[in-house]
Design a protein around this motif. Structure first.
Motif, short mmCIF file in Angstrom:
data_model
loop_
_atom_site.label_atom_id
_atom_site.label_comp_id
_atom_site.label_asym_id
_atom_site.label_seq_id
_atom_site.Cartn_x
_atom_site.Cartn_y
_atom_site.Cartn_z
N GLY A 109 -3.47 3.79 -3.62
CA GLY A 109 -2.91 2.85 -4.57
C GLY A 109 -2.11 1.75 -3.90
O GLY A 109 -1.58 1.92 -2.80
N ALA A 110 -2.02 0.62 -4.59
CA ALA A 110 -1.21 -0.49 -4.11
C ALA A 110 -0.38 -1.04 -5.27
O ALA A 110 -0.90 -1.24 -6.37
CB ALA A 110 -2.08 -1.60 -3.53
N ARG A 111 0.89 -1.26 -4.98
CA ARG A 111 1.80 -1.83 -5.97
C ARG A 111 2.22 -3.21 -5.49
O ARG A 111 2.75 -3.37 -4.39
CB ARG A 111 3.04 -0.93 -6.12
N PHE A 112 1.98 -4.20 -6.33
CA PHE A 112 2.36 -5.57 -6.03
C PHE A 112 3.66 -5.83 -6.77
O PHE A 112 3.67 -6.08 -7.98
CB PHE A 112 1.24 -6.52 -6.44
N LEU A 115 0.83 -1.20 0.00
CA LEU A 115 0.00 0.00 0.00
C LEU A 115 0.86 1.25 0.00
O LEU A 115 1.75 1.41 0.84
CB LEU A 115 -0.91 0.01 1.23
N PHE A 116 0.61 2.15 -0.94
CA PHE A 116 1.32 3.42 -0.96
C PHE A 116 0.93 4.24 0.26
O PHE A 116 -0.23 4.28 0.66
CB PHE A 116 0.98 4.21 -2.23
N ARG A 117 1.91 4.92 0.85
CA ARG A 117 1.61 5.78 1.97
C ARG A 117 0.76 6.96 1.49
O ARG A 117 0.85 7.40 0.35
CB ARG A 117 2.90 6.27 2.64
N ILE A 118 -0.08 7.48 2.37
CA ILE A 118 -0.99 8.57 2.02
C ILE A 118 -0.27 9.90 1.89
O ILE A 118 -0.72 10.81 1.21
CB ILE A 118 -2.14 8.67 3.05
N HIS A 119 0.89 10.03 2.54
CA HIS A 119 1.62 11.29 2.50
C HIS A 119 2.37 11.46 1.18
O HIS A 119 3.01 10.53 0.69
CB HIS A 119 2.63 11.34 3.66
N ARG A 120 2.28 12.64 0.61
CA ARG A 120 3.01 12.96 -0.60
C ARG A 120 4.44 13.38 -0.27
O ARG A 120 4.70 13.97 0.78
CB ARG A 120 2.33 14.10 -1.37
N ASP A 121 5.35 13.11 -1.19
CA ASP A 121 6.71 13.62 -1.08
C ASP A 121 6.73 14.99 -1.76
O ASP A 121 6.68 15.09 -2.99
CB ASP A 121 7.69 12.67 -1.77
N ILE A 122 6.76 16.04 -0.95
CA ILE A 122 6.64 17.40 -1.50
C ILE A 122 7.97 18.14 -1.55
O ILE A 122 8.01 19.32 -1.85
CB ILE A 122 5.62 18.23 -0.69
N ARG A 123 9.08 17.41 -1.30
CA ARG A 123 10.37 18.08 -1.21
C ARG A 123 10.76 18.80 -2.50
O ARG A 123 11.33 19.90 -2.45
CB ARG A 123 11.46 17.07 -0.85
N TYR A 124 10.45 18.19 -3.63
CA TYR A 124 10.86 18.77 -4.92
C TYR A 124 9.67 19.13 -5.80
O TYR A 124 9.79 19.24 -7.01
CB TYR A 124 11.78 17.79 -5.65
N SER A 125 8.52 19.33 -5.17
CA SER A 125 7.30 19.61 -5.93
C SER A 125 6.79 21.02 -5.65
O SER A 125 6.87 21.51 -4.52
CB SER A 125 6.21 18.59 -5.55
#
Length: 228
Positions: free
Chosen positions: A91-94, A70-80
């Motif tokens: 979302g989930a990535r298998f 399961l993808f974490r709900i928090h966005r990576d906003i460091r470079y956005s």
């Protein structure tokens, strides 16, 4: 017995989050996220472990709360430039068991109001990975056509993402698969409605989707010297 994992409350929460994408609102509504999104998603992931293992023993449905499928709900906003802190989708990535060693294709599920889809492949690969896939595709066109050009594939799936306007450097513009060689992403899937996401038909749909998309994943694994 078939199980319904998600409900209207799942999508109600995601719509509300899209309108209130800030830390104070999320903290006040975190229990809703846990109850209506995260916990049912983790249960679905756990229940997909055995079916996925039958498709490939090298792919993992990992139901851990941290660091799993399961993808974490928090966005990576460091470079956005977009500083909103939370993803408004779930979302989930298998993933392949070696995903931490090498960039690898995966199976995928995405839930978002008005935009639910499932499929697999490799999205936005790094330049070296993309070149490796293209070289393999150029040298192995027959197997690619069996994986991604059958009538059954075309009727069920569509490729995601953009393509180059011109053939990539170093590849024959007259190659029979030049349109595939121009792809920037090698991922495909299909949409489905929210109502299905909230029904007991979701898990059977995902198992069937992953089985049908498996030849594409298998081909990409071969291109990247990965087991399938």
């Amino acid at each position: 017995m078939a199980t319904a994992y998600f409900s209207a409350a799942t999508f109600t929460f995601l719509r509300a989050l899209a309108r209130n994408d800030n830390r104070s609102w999320f903290i006040a509504n975190k229990a809703r996220y846990e109850r209506d999104v995260r916990e049912p998603y983790l249960q679905l992931i756990a229940d997909l472990q055995a079916p996925l293992a039958k498709i490939s023993t090298h792919y993992v449905a990992d139901p851990r709360r941290q660091g799993g499928s399961l993808f974490r709900i928090h966005r990576d906003i460091r470079y956005s430039n977009d500083k909103t802190p939370y993803k408004i989708w779930a979302g989930a990535r298998f993933a392949h068991e070696r995903r931490r060693e090498i960039e690898a294709p995966s199976f995928y599920l995405h839930l978002q109001p008005g935009d639910c889809f499932a499929g697999g492949g490799i999205w936005n690969p790094e330049s070296a990975t993309l070149k490796q896939i293209r070289n393999f595709l150029a040298d192995n066109p027959a197997a690619w056509k069996r994986a991604a050009h059958t009538r059954a594939f075309r009727e069920r799936f569509e490729f995601w993402g953009g393509t180059l306007k011109r053939p990539p450097a170093g590849f024959d513009p007259a190659h029979e698969l030049i349109e595939d060689l121009k792809r920037k992403h090698y991922a495909a899937g299909h949409d489905f409605p929210e109502a299905l996401a909230c029904s007991d038909e979701l898990q059977p749909l995902l198992i069937d989707t992953f089985k049908r998309i498996a030849p594409l994943i298998d081909y990409l694994c071969a291109a990247l010297d990965l087991e399938f």
